[in-house]
Motif scaffolding. Structure first.
Motif, short mmCIF file in Angstrom:
data_model
loop_
_atom_site.label_atom_id
_atom_site.label_comp_id
_atom_site.label_asym_id
_atom_site.label_seq_id
_atom_site.Cartn_x
_atom_site.Cartn_y
_atom_site.Cartn_z
N MET A 1 -66.40 24.66 63.02
CA MET A 1 -67.11 23.40 62.83
C MET A 1 -66.42 22.60 61.73
O MET A 1 -66.09 23.13 60.68
N ASN A 2 -66.20 21.33 61.97
CA ASN A 2 -65.55 20.45 61.02
C ASN A 2 -66.62 19.83 60.11
O ASN A 2 -67.37 18.94 60.52
N ALA A 3 -66.69 20.30 58.86
CA ALA A 3 -67.73 19.87 57.93
C ALA A 3 -67.65 18.37 57.62
O ALA A 3 -68.67 17.68 57.59
N LYS A 4 -66.45 17.87 57.42
CA LYS A 4 -66.28 16.45 57.09
C LYS A 4 -66.73 15.58 58.26
O LYS A 4 -67.41 14.57 58.07
N ASN B 1 -62.49 10.32 50.84
CA ASN B 1 -62.05 10.70 49.49
C ASN B 1 -62.42 12.13 49.12
O ASN B 1 -62.09 12.59 48.04
N TYR B 2 -63.10 12.83 50.01
CA TYR B 2 -63.61 14.16 49.70
C TYR B 2 -63.13 15.19 50.70
O TYR B 2 -62.86 14.89 51.87
N LYS B 3 -63.10 16.40 50.22
CA LYS B 3 -62.88 17.55 51.09
C LYS B 3 -64.23 18.22 51.23
O LYS B 3 -64.88 18.55 50.23
N VAL B 4 -64.66 18.39 52.46
CA VAL B 4 -65.99 18.94 52.72
C VAL B 4 -65.82 20.26 53.44
O VAL B 4 -65.10 20.35 54.43
N GLU B 5 -66.48 21.29 52.92
CA GLU B 5 -66.41 22.62 53.54
C GLU B 5 -67.79 23.22 53.60
O GLU B 5 -68.66 22.91 52.78
N PHE B 6 -67.98 24.09 54.56
CA PHE B 6 -69.20 24.87 54.64
C PHE B 6 -68.98 26.19 53.91
O PHE B 6 -67.90 26.78 53.99
N ILE B 7 -69.99 26.64 53.20
CA ILE B 7 -69.95 27.96 52.58
C ILE B 7 -71.11 28.73 53.20
O ILE B 7 -72.28 28.41 52.99
N PHE B 8 -70.77 29.74 53.98
CA PHE B 8 -71.78 30.55 54.65
C PHE B 8 -72.13 31.73 53.75
O PHE B 8 -71.24 32.43 53.28
#
Length: 95
Positions: A1-4, A87-94
């Motif tokens: 899944m692409n968080a951004k 402008n951000y890097k978005v990631e999921f943390i499971f």
């Protein structure tokens, strides 16, 4: 899944929902305005109707102008949100 991509879609959906609600509110205001103006027409002698018509500020042109402004600002907000997310890097943390 692409968080951004997911964040971008959710943001666009929320901003779109907001300015769609603003459009609904303008429609509601126009209906209320027309209702009350109709009451004036019915209550005041016909010879004064031109005065009432002159005072009617909520014309179809005015409604169209307000609608265009809402859509323009809404679309600008959507572009701003999308540009800001870049402008951000978005990631999921499971966990």
């Amino acid at each position: 899944m692409n968080a951004k991509k997911n964040l971008n879609k959710k943001s666009v959906d929320e901003v779109s929902s907001l300015f769609k609600m603003m459009l609904i509110m303008v429609e509601d205001m126009k209906k209320d305005h027309d209702f009350h103006y109709q009451k004036l027409y019915e209550a005041i002698p016909e010879k004064y109707h031109p005065v009432i018509k002159t005072a009617d500020h909520f014309t179809p042109d005015k409604v169209s102008w307000i609608r265009k402004r809402i859509l323009d600002f809404g679309n600008e907000s959507l572009r701003n949100v999308q540009n800001e997310i870049e402008n951000y890097k978005v990631e999921f943390i499971f966990k």
